[in-house]
Design a protein around this motif. Structure first.
Motif, short mmCIF file in Angstrom:
data_model
loop_
_atom_site.label_atom_id
_atom_site.label_comp_id
_atom_site.label_asym_id
_atom_site.label_seq_id
_atom_site.Cartn_x
_atom_site.Cartn_y
_atom_site.Cartn_z
N MET A 431 0.89 -1.16 0.00
CA MET A 431 0.00 0.00 0.00
C MET A 431 0.93 1.21 0.00
N PRO A 432 0.77 2.10 -1.00
CA PRO A 432 1.82 3.11 -1.23
C PRO A 432 2.06 4.07 -0.06
N GLY A 433 1.07 4.26 0.80
CA GLY A 433 1.28 5.18 1.91
C GLY A 433 1.73 4.51 3.20
N VAL A 434 1.85 3.18 3.15
CA VAL A 434 2.15 2.44 4.38
C VAL A 434 3.42 1.61 4.26
N THR A 435 3.52 0.90 3.13
CA THR A 435 4.52 -0.16 3.01
C THR A 435 5.90 0.39 2.67
N SER A 436 6.89 -0.14 3.37
CA SER A 436 8.27 0.11 2.98
C SER A 436 8.60 -0.96 1.95
N GLY A 437 8.66 -0.57 0.67
CA GLY A 437 8.74 -1.55 -0.41
C GLY A 437 10.07 -2.28 -0.48
N LYS A 438 9.97 -3.57 -0.82
CA LYS A 438 11.18 -4.37 -1.07
C LYS A 438 11.15 -4.76 -2.54
N PRO A 439 12.20 -4.46 -3.29
CA PRO A 439 12.18 -4.80 -4.72
C PRO A 439 11.97 -6.29 -4.94
N GLY A 440 10.90 -6.62 -5.66
CA GLY A 440 10.64 -8.03 -5.98
C GLY A 440 9.59 -8.68 -5.10
N ALA A 441 9.17 -8.01 -4.03
CA ALA A 441 8.19 -8.64 -3.13
C ALA A 441 6.82 -7.99 -3.29
N ALA A 442 5.78 -8.83 -3.29
CA ALA A 442 4.41 -8.30 -3.35
C ALA A 442 3.92 -7.95 -1.94
N MET A 443 4.69 -8.34 -0.93
CA MET A 443 4.53 -7.91 0.47
C MET A 443 3.36 -8.56 1.21
N LYS A 444 2.22 -7.89 1.31
CA LYS A 444 1.16 -8.39 2.20
C LYS A 444 -0.19 -8.38 1.50
N ALA A 445 -1.12 -9.15 2.05
CA ALA A 445 -2.48 -9.14 1.52
C ALA A 445 -3.06 -7.73 1.66
N VAL A 446 -3.87 -7.36 0.69
CA VAL A 446 -4.60 -6.10 0.71
C VAL A 446 -5.52 -6.11 1.94
N VAL A 451 -4.62 -14.31 3.04
CA VAL A 451 -3.87 -15.31 2.28
C VAL A 451 -2.86 -15.99 3.21
N ASP A 452 -2.33 -17.11 2.74
CA ASP A 452 -1.29 -17.78 3.53
C ASP A 452 -0.42 -18.58 2.56
N VAL A 453 0.68 -19.08 3.08
CA VAL A 453 1.54 -19.96 2.31
C VAL A 453 1.60 -21.26 3.10
N VAL A 470 -2.24 -19.80 -0.84
CA VAL A 470 -3.68 -20.07 -0.73
C VAL A 470 -4.40 -18.81 -0.25
N ILE A 471 -5.68 -18.73 -0.58
CA ILE A 471 -6.50 -17.63 -0.09
C ILE A 471 -7.45 -18.27 0.92
N THR A 472 -7.44 -17.73 2.12
CA THR A 472 -8.09 -18.46 3.20
C THR A 472 -9.52 -18.03 3.49
#
Ligand code: ATP
Ligand code: MG
Length: 653
Positions: A431-446, A451-453, A470-472
């Motif tokens: 989320m552009p106003g919250v997340t500290s972005g990591k190149p290559g990572a989609a980060m967290k569920a909206v 979701v889970d792995v 998976v989407i839980t």
């Protein structure tokens, strides 16, 4: 062959410690904040009831999710609404009739500005035309069109009268069109004489004529005049759009349909096999796209100039050119053509001209721009951009950093959005106003999405481990079924892990619990008992200065089970693929990931086979690597690419 545990595998993530926190100004006024995550967590379904207020209902829903017959979901089931009314009329009623809905830019340089008032009128007239042709609620209508405003009018006209549309990408062959028409029982087709592609008119109507030879049920074809090409019209079947739409009344009262009324059928891109007909319905879908476009891009509809540079014939176009943006009263750019026509700076010229603030495109486009060189965008003023998005496949860290730096002026957040035709809306994204972005990572569920792995047994993996995404919990824009095939819907998505949606993608949780997408589970390679992700090896290759694009597949190998075969496109300025360079690239991968990941073979090619959404069709490369007949090629953007690769390899040293 015994499968090694997923959990012990896929664990070689490239080391990445660059972080890009949100710019202060953006964070201070952000739509989504840490409180949004907390509210979504605390409220559960109540959060979605709240989001449902973004759209206008004829009958307000009192129910949220009905999951009494899983996996067949109903969302907002007792609500009624009209999707087109939500995208058009209501904005005019709210006094926004003069706001621009689309700045259209044709490839030859022609432009059109379409306000919400004009959009509403065009959609009403087109709806009346469809009614005159006898189209009723529930009838399917196929659209085979270029990227022009009428495509949007036609989609919304269908939605307005409750006729589900199925948009077939204009680059597809007659066969691909015919099979979709047959699969969903279409009787009316809307097409154009042609569209502009790479500087020349490219015909569409002949493919429709060809397709309809095997589709006797089709009784009407409406033809939009775009290029003015010589076009054969079948008597009694074909009618020009201008003739039938032009004469219609500008009045049309939208009918309210139940929230679960079908909105459209969209076929998946076929990267892993025969395309699936994904059914989306009205209420939940509209809520999902409206909310996510607002959240993921930090959309401010009063001031943003938004551009999804993707084809409408892909789900990204449906959710983020049409239904999300228009339901939010966004001003968007709609561009017809290719990025290099008439010159390689065309996109940047468009950004500069309209002062675009948000750009959303696929990693394949970004890698192409990298290949062309940073000096091209540097010639344009791109300072209006404030959020950049990526979609379609994992974005390689190098491409992310390049995008941020050379397009985003080193200040814009990059949102890497993971989702699918099936999910209808963004599911995992920074989320552009919250997340500290990591190149290559989609980060967290909206916020609102869960979701889970998990590992082979369906148990969530620990941080630092990989497994299956998976989407839980059900989500509003989820597909409702596969068209005409409930059983395949259950089998494909809901049978692998009890009660959870199986996405078919591999993912990893890093040490912070952030998510990295690792490509299709079908593409995971098994080399001497080690499971390796294509994505990581491709990213390692792309991190070498001489490589522009890479595709990796596993080919059967007598000693190792599978061996890694890589196809690479070199950057414009790189020397040409001699033995030394191949050795250097193999060693580079070994150094970045480990000796086990060293490709057995690296083949230098000019092009890679891609779908319309820019995804590499690894299954076709696997066919080549294993010397097999090619599988289904009907969803390639350019079917000659495979011949090119084959001849390329035949003449290679
Ligand atoms: P088919 O299911 O017929 O093989 P497809 O999966 O290519 O087709 P889409 O629905 O267009 O058709 O693509 C969804 C897939 O795209 C996801 O499952 C995922 O593999 C990939 N994808 C999309 N966005 C991202 C992203 N941001 N990061 C990683 N992968 C992504
Ligand atoms: Mg898929």
């Amino acid at each position: 062959m015994s499968e090694p545990q997923q959990s012990e595998a896929l664990s070689n993530l490239l080391h990445e410690d660059r972080r890009f926190p949100p710019p202060d100004e953006l964070a201070a006024a952000a739509n989504v904040t840490v409180e949004t995550y907390a509210a979504a967590e605390a409220e559960g379904e109540g959060f979605w009831a709240e989001q449902a207020k973004r759209i206008s209902w004829a009958q307000e829903p009192t129910q949220v999710l009905d999951w009494s017959n899983p996996p067949f979901a109903k969302w907002f089931a007792d609500g009624t609404l009209n999707a087109a009314y939500n995208c058009c009329d209501r904005h005019v009623e709210a006094g926004l009739g003069d706001r621009v809905a689309f700045h259209f830019e044709g490839e030859p340089g022609d432009t059109r500005t379409i306000t919400y008032a004009e959009l509403t009128t065009e959609v009403k007239k087109a709806a009346n035309a469809l009614l005159e042709l006898g189209v009723k609620a529930g009838d399917r209508v196929a659209l085979y069109l270029p990227m022009i405003p009428e495509t949007v009018f036609a989609m919304l006209a269908c939605a307005r009268i409750g006729a589900p549309h199925t948009v077939v990408f204009g680059g597809f062959s007659a066969d691909a069109l015919a099979s979709r028409i047959q699969d969903c029982g279409v009787e009316v087709v809307i097409t154009a004489d042609g569209g502009y592609r790479r500087g020349a008119p490219s015909p569409l109507k002949p493919a429709v004529d060809e397709a309809l030879k095997s589709c006797p049920e089709v009784r009407s074809v409406v033809v939009i005049k775009r290029t003015g090409q010589e076009t054969a019209m079948a008597d009694g079947r074909d009618v020009w759009w201008d003739d039938i739409v032009g004469k219609q009344s500008e009045e049309h009262t939208p009918e309210a349909f139940p929230a679960e009324h079908p909105l459209y059928i969209m076929y998946t891109s076929g990267s892993t096999g025969k395309p699936k007909g994904i059914l989306h319905t009205t209420g939940g879908y509209l809520v999902g796209c409206s909310y996510t476009q607002w959240a993921t891009f930090d959309l401010k509809p009063e001031t943003d100039i938004y551009w999804t540079a993707a084809d409408i014939g892909w789900v990204t176009g449906h959710s983020y050119i049409v239904y999300g943006p228009l339901s939010n009263a966004t001003t968007s750019i709609l561009y017809e053509g290719t990025p290099d026509t008439p010159h390689k700076g065309r996109w940047w010229e468009i950004v500069q001209k309209y002062q675009a603030t948000i750009l959303y495109c696929a990693p394949t486009a970004i890698r192409t721009f990298m290949k062309w060189g940073a000096d091209i965008p540097a010639k344009f003023d791109l300072s209006s951009l404030r959020v950049l998005g990526s979609v379609g496949e994992p974005i390689n860290p190098e491409a992310y950093v390049w995008y941020r730096e050379h397009i985003g002026g080193d200040k814009t957040p990059v949102v890497d959005t993971w989702w699918q035709t099936e999910t209808g809306m963004h599911m995992i994204s920074p989320m552009p106003g919250v997340t500290s972005g990591k190149p290559g990572a989609a980060m967290k569920a909206v916020p609102g999405v869960s979701v889970d792995v998990v590992n082979d047994e369906g148990i969530p993996v620990q941080n630092g481990e990989g497994g299956y995404l998976v989407i839980t919990k059900p989500w509003p824009a989820m597909l409702r079924t596969l068209w005409g095939d409930d059983q395949r819907y259950v089998d494909t998505y809901w049978s692998r892990f009890e009660g959870r949606y199986f996405a078919g993608d591999g993912a990893k949780k890093d040490e912070d619990g952030d998510l990295w997408l690792l490509g299709r589970v079908d593409d995971v390679m098994n080399v001497s008992g080690h499971r390796l992700s294509t994505t990581e090896i491709e990213s390692a290759l792309v991190s070498h200065p001489s490589v522009a694009e890479a595709a990796v597949v596993g080919a059967t190998d007598a000693t190792t089970g599978q061996a890694i075969v890589a196809f690479v496109i070199l950057r414009g300025d790189a020397t040409n693929g001699g033995a030394d360079q191949v050795t250097e690239l193999r060693n580079h991968v070994a150094k970045e990931i480990g000796p086990i990941a060293k490709p057995r073979q690296i083949m230098v090619v000019e092009e890679l086979p891609k779908t319309r959404s820019g995804k590499i069709m690894r299954r076709l490369l696997r066919d080549i690597a294993e010397n097999r007949e090619l599988g289904d090629v009907t969803t390639l953007t350019d079917s000659t690419v495979m011949d090119l690769i084959k001849s390329n390899l035949a003449t290679a040293p």
